[in-house]
Write an enzyme that holds these catalytic residues in place. Structure first.
Site, PDB file in Angstrom:
ATOM      1  N   CYS A  92     -10.407  -3.294  -4.423  1.00 27.89           N
ATOM      2  CA  CYS A  92      -9.394  -4.200  -4.973  1.00 27.89           C
ATOM      3  C   CYS A  92     -10.052  -5.428  -5.595  1.00 27.89           C
ATOM      4  O   CYS A  92      -9.612  -5.919  -6.640  1.00 27.89           O
ATOM      5  CB  CYS A  92      -8.408  -4.620  -3.881  1.00 27.89           C
ATOM      6  SG  CYS A  92      -7.290  -3.275  -3.425  1.00 27.89           S
ATOM      7  N   ASN A 128       0.846  -1.201   0.000  1.00 24.56           N
ATOM      8  CA  ASN A 128       0.000   0.000   0.000  1.00 24.56           C
ATOM      9  C   ASN A 128       0.876   1.243   0.000  1.00 24.56           C
ATOM     10  O   ASN A 128       1.920   1.290   0.666  1.00 24.56           O
ATOM     11  CB  ASN A 128      -1.011   0.001   1.161  1.00 24.56           C
ATOM     12  CG  ASN A 128      -0.404  -0.240   2.514  1.00 24.56           C
ATOM     13  OD1 ASN A 128       0.590  -0.940   2.651  1.00 24.56           O
ATOM     14  ND2 ASN A 128      -0.999   0.346   3.539  1.00 24.56           N
ATOM     15  N   CYS A 167      -4.051   0.628  -2.605  1.00 26.02           N
ATOM     16  CA  CYS A 167      -3.856  -0.585  -1.805  1.00 26.02           C
ATOM     17  C   CYS A 167      -2.777  -1.491  -2.408  1.00 26.02           C
ATOM     18  O   CYS A 167      -2.484  -1.430  -3.607  1.00 26.02           O
ATOM     19  CB  CYS A 167      -5.144  -1.395  -1.761  1.00 26.02           C
ATOM     20  SG  CYS A 167      -6.487  -0.607  -0.887  1.00 26.02           S
ATOM     21  N   GLU A 193       0.304   5.144   0.632  1.00 28.05           N
ATOM     22  CA  GLU A 193      -0.659   6.158   1.095  1.00 28.05           C
ATOM     23  C   GLU A 193      -0.264   7.545   0.606  1.00 28.05           C
ATOM     24  O   GLU A 193       0.874   7.776   0.175  1.00 28.05           O
ATOM     25  CB  GLU A 193      -0.750   6.120   2.628  1.00 28.05           C
ATOM     26  CG  GLU A 193      -1.281   4.784   3.116  1.00 28.05           C
ATOM     27  CD  GLU A 193      -1.528   4.730   4.608  1.00 28.05           C
ATOM     28  OE1 GLU A 193      -1.069   5.626   5.350  1.00 28.05           O
ATOM     29  OE2 GLU A 193      -2.195   3.763   5.037  1.00 28.05           O
ATOM     30  N   CYS A 245      -9.990  -5.232   0.175  1.00 26.78           N
ATOM     31  CA  CYS A 245     -11.167  -4.348   0.183  1.00 26.78           C
ATOM     32  C   CYS A 245     -11.964  -4.531  -1.108  1.00 26.78           C
ATOM     33  O   CYS A 245     -11.487  -5.101  -2.098  1.00 26.78           O
ATOM     34  CB  CYS A 245     -10.746  -2.895   0.353  1.00 26.78           C
ATOM     35  SG  CYS A 245     -10.075  -2.145  -1.136  1.00 26.78           S
ATOM     36  N   GLU A 258      -2.928  -4.711  -3.027  1.00 24.72           N
ATOM     37  CA  GLU A 258      -3.423  -5.651  -4.042  1.00 24.72           C
ATOM     38  C   GLU A 258      -3.515  -4.987  -5.398  1.00 24.72           C
ATOM     39  O   GLU A 258      -3.123  -5.549  -6.426  1.00 24.72           O
ATOM     40  CB  GLU A 258      -4.814  -6.183  -3.649  1.00 24.72           C
ATOM     41  CG  GLU A 258      -4.847  -6.965  -2.348  1.00 24.72           C
ATOM     42  CD  GLU A 258      -5.063  -6.091  -1.115  1.00 24.72           C
ATOM     43  OE1 GLU A 258      -4.665  -4.907  -1.132  1.00 24.72           O
ATOM     44  OE2 GLU A 258      -5.634  -6.590  -0.140  1.00 24.72           O
TER      45      GLU A 258
HETATM   46  N1  THU Z   1      -5.278  -1.410   2.344  1.00 26.29           N
HETATM   47  C1  THU Z   1      -4.698  -2.279   1.456  1.00 26.29           C
HETATM   48  O1  THU Z   1      -3.526  -2.125   1.089  1.00 26.29           O
HETATM   49  N2  THU Z   1      -5.456  -3.301   0.997  1.00 26.29           N
HETATM   50  C2  THU Z   1      -6.759  -3.515   1.301  1.00 26.29           C
HETATM   51  O2  THU Z   1      -7.390  -4.408   0.745  1.00 26.29           O
HETATM   52  C3  THU Z   1      -7.394  -2.683   2.310  1.00 26.29           C
HETATM   53  C4  THU Z   1      -6.634  -1.521   2.804  1.00 26.29           C
HETATM   54  C5  THU Z   1      -4.476  -0.304   2.850  1.00 26.29           C
HETATM   55  C6  THU Z   1      -4.938   1.067   2.407  1.00 26.29           C
HETATM   56  C7  THU Z   1      -4.416   1.941   3.503  1.00 26.29           C
HETATM   57  O3  THU Z   1      -3.088   2.315   3.213  1.00 26.29           O
HETATM   58  C8  THU Z   1      -4.404   1.042   4.734  1.00 26.29           C
HETATM   59  O4  THU Z   1      -4.523  -0.279   4.252  1.00 26.29           O
HETATM   60  C9  THU Z   1      -5.512   1.318   5.719  1.00 26.29           C
HETATM   61  O5  THU Z   1      -6.740   1.297   5.125  1.00 26.29           O
END
Ligand code: THU
Length: 134
Positions: free
Chosen positions: A93, A45, A56, A47, A90, A58
């Site tokens: 994704c 991920n 994210c 941000e 999520c 994935e």
């Molecule tokens: N996140 C992912 O990398 N994958 C997911 O399927 C859900 C959330 C990350 C996004 C963000 O940087 C952190 O998790 C918190 O939501």
């Protein structure tokens, strides 16, 4: 555990350590195996201060696989988080994955130690949005 799945777990774990997550502090690693290629595609991920521009783990793995190889067919996915119980991808994704994954594709859910649970893509997203088959 299957050798290639175990290899992908290690790739996802390493990718997780590269996560850029200064806001949530929630690091995620992903690894994608695609059919016809030995290479495992990592994602973490990334941000952003705007929050909305965060991508994210994935999706980063999926986009990288497409950029590197063109048309992809997903064989399996590994997701690594540091939660108990393990975390699932999520919905955003899963929707992106639906372009490239059939319902029976295994999604291996891991903590930093090992894969703890395996579900199918179809279990996580039984009815993806799809305009091609309308
Ligand atoms: N996140 C992912 O990398 N994958 C997911 O399927 C859900 C959330 C990350 C996004 C963000 O940087 C952190 O998790 C918190 O939501």
């Amino acid at each position: 555990m299957n050798l290639i799945v175990n290899e992908a777990f290690k790739v996802a774990l390493a990718a997780r350590s590269n996560a850029h997550a200064p806001y949530s502090k929630f690091q995620v690693g992903a690894a994608l195996k695609i059919k016809g290629h030995d290479q495992i595609f990592p994602g973490c991920n990334v941000e952003n201060a705007s929050f909305g521009a965060t991508v994210c783990a994935e999706r980063n793995a999926i986009l990288s696989a497409v950029a590197n190889t063109g048309k992809i067919e997903v064989e399996f996915v590994v997701v690594v988080c540091d939660t108990k119980p393990v975390t699932v991808p999520c919905a955003l994704c899963l929707q992106v994955l639906s372009e490239f994954a059939k319902a029976d594709v295994p999604i291996h859910l891991a903590d930093t130690e090992s894969i703890k649970k395996t579900v199918t893509f179809g279990e996580l997203l039984p009815m993806p949005f799809n305009t091609l088959d309308c």
